[in-house]
Design an enzyme around this catalytic site. Sequence first.
Site, mmCIF file in Angstrom:
data_model
loop_
_atom_site.group_PDB
_atom_site.id
_atom_site.type_symbol
_atom_site.label_atom_id
_atom_site.label_comp_id
_atom_site.label_asym_id
_atom_site.label_seq_id
_atom_site.Cartn_x
_atom_site.Cartn_y
_atom_site.Cartn_z
ATOM 1 N N TYR A 153 0.830 -1.207 0.000
ATOM 2 C CA TYR A 153 0.000 0.000 0.000
ATOM 3 C C TYR A 153 0.864 1.257 0.000
ATOM 4 C CZ TYR A 153 -2.836 3.838 1.713
ATOM 5 O OH TYR A 153 -3.441 5.073 1.850
ATOM 6 N N GLY A 160 -5.935 5.609 -0.313
ATOM 7 C CA GLY A 160 -7.329 5.930 -0.060
ATOM 8 C C GLY A 160 -8.221 4.905 -0.741
ATOM 9 N N ASN A 290 1.505 12.845 4.427
ATOM 10 C CA ASN A 290 0.676 12.057 5.334
ATOM 11 C C ASN A 290 1.142 12.263 6.777
ATOM 12 O OD1 ASN A 290 -1.338 10.364 6.085
ATOM 13 N ND2 ASN A 290 -0.467 8.507 5.179
ATOM 14 N N ARG A 381 -10.885 36.057 44.985
ATOM 15 C CA ARG A 381 -10.637 35.030 45.987
ATOM 16 C C ARG A 381 -10.349 33.665 45.353
ATOM 17 N NH1 ARG A 381 -15.422 32.962 49.462
ATOM 18 N NH2 ARG A 381 -16.295 34.920 48.698
#
Length: 637
Positions: A153, A160, A290, A381
């Site tokens: 890949y 994608g 990426n 406070r």
Amino acid sequence: MPRFTVHVRDEWLTVPCKDATCSIKWLAFEALKRYIKNKPDNGGIQHIKDVHFVVRRCQGLGLLDNDDTIEDVLEDNDFVELGNITNMVYMFSVSYKEPEQYISLDGNSLTSTDLVNLGKGLYMIKLTPEAEQKVVQSRELLDTIVKENKVVYGITTGFGKFARTFLNLSDIFFTPEIFCLGSPLSPERTRMLLALRINVLAKGYSGVSLETLHRMIQAFNASCLSYVPEKGTVGASGDLAPLSHLALGLMGEGKMWSPKSGWADAKYVLEAHGLKPISLKPKEGLALINGTQMITSLGAEAVERAEAIARQADIIAALTLEVLKGTTKAFDSDIHELRPHPGQKEVALRFRSLLDSDHHPSEIAESHRFCDRVQDAYTMRCCPQVHGIVNDTIEFVKKIINTEINSATDNPMVFAERGETISGGNFHGEYPAKALDYLAIGVHELASISERRIERLCNPSLSELPAFLVNEGGLNSGFMIAHCTAAALVSENKVLCHPSSIDSLSTSAATEDHVSMGGWAARKALRVVEHVEQVLAIELLAACQGIEFLRPLRTTTPLEKVYDLVRATVKPWIKDRFMAPDIEAVHRLLVDQKVWNIAGPYIEKYCMEYIPESRPSSPTAFALDPPPSPRKRVSLP
């Protein structure tokens, strides 16, 4: 010779400045002359001398005087914006000085402080030998995969939705896709983005070649910066669109900026610096785009500025408490030991160190020592409780950002030692997105409580001071509208604090079916922080004005020093005048951390003298512009 890059409508022009004593007005007119010269109709400007300019700093949009000299108001890497009412003209200027030191990157030890300093142009970059070796090893594995024509890949396939599409060898040298919109990132932020991408690639898990990484470093060191629009990322798969723009300039396409050339075609900017464009090898297109670097680099700036304003907020609130004749009893250490949150204890300690009457006698405090007031309003406070959680939030977010800065967020990851690549989801921006939404919500509270203290200062029924801190009320409005401005900024923050990371829209044909929306989380966090800075600038001005009505009484020594710092920049409010420059001037003091640098040493001294066992709860608790770490910085050879 300093050069100034001027954006006039749709053109970028470079204006050299031989004499730094020239005025801002001169710089604007020189830019317009060059613009008109290139236009057959003079760009619609008939009489240049009749043009009236409004000149602002880009950060904070503070007004500058046209008659100010360049050397007095512009520093290295400062940017200003110029416009007129009828024809908006934008001018970005920079007087660039090449840094004399390096930061060595290894992908493991960069901090948010380092990254912001790299953005400011204070350092150049080099790789450690260990990082270079890891980069080479991961690239060798990728070259083997390509040579053997394996299906992997992002290397030999599309990505994608096209992850199952096998690519021929001749097809795998693809170019990043470009789809961003919006105004470009400033050069400072683009430098941060580029530096962070280099740092991530230096880890050696992305498969980028050493040659490509060296060319990216050369571009950074020459300050050759791509045109990167700020909008267009959904934060998964990483910041694909803005990082594509970053890569595009490095490839010699699109627009690029440098101090030497100004804005021009990227190939000409690179040529002007003797640099060659990147030529992509297999997988490098994906490696360059990426990751979460857009979210993280903007987040680094946001968290650094949040940390700076948070510690200065304690000083400003202490001054307001003095003006309103409050009591210090609520800051007793025993109270806070019973609810020992680190941030709460730290804020209470700062208040004691600034207001302790034994350590720093206060004539103002002595004047109401025996009053019948039992306790103060919550806005005074409860500062340790309210400011304290902000400090703890910032520390939490900073840890996440610093982890993200040194994380490999590519896909697939290249494990040279295992001889394989593995697809995962480190590119998902949910971590920094959620953290930055949390940061915005946390730091906003500093402005929310500050606005209420401004109200108390301006309201005579609460402060025992003249209405709106000015004499001859009615004839003068004093701080009336300044308070309205603070209220407006707080209201804007309420909307900006709505988390962007709770949203997700499926993209890439449902392949990327959950995204972080981290880009917007980062950008709006920066806007929230800036609004907080501005609101606290108004409070600091109002508190100093309140001091005028208590004279000749004096407050504590550290708070008198803060008063003197403000009065060296802004004079007291005698009658109404244009207040925007005053607010911006004090805003700049806060951004530059000058209020902290004045009061911080007194806080540290108090802790060391009165509480010998006390040490800062965090490395930045009492840090005063810490010097560069010798571990990572070396002098220019």
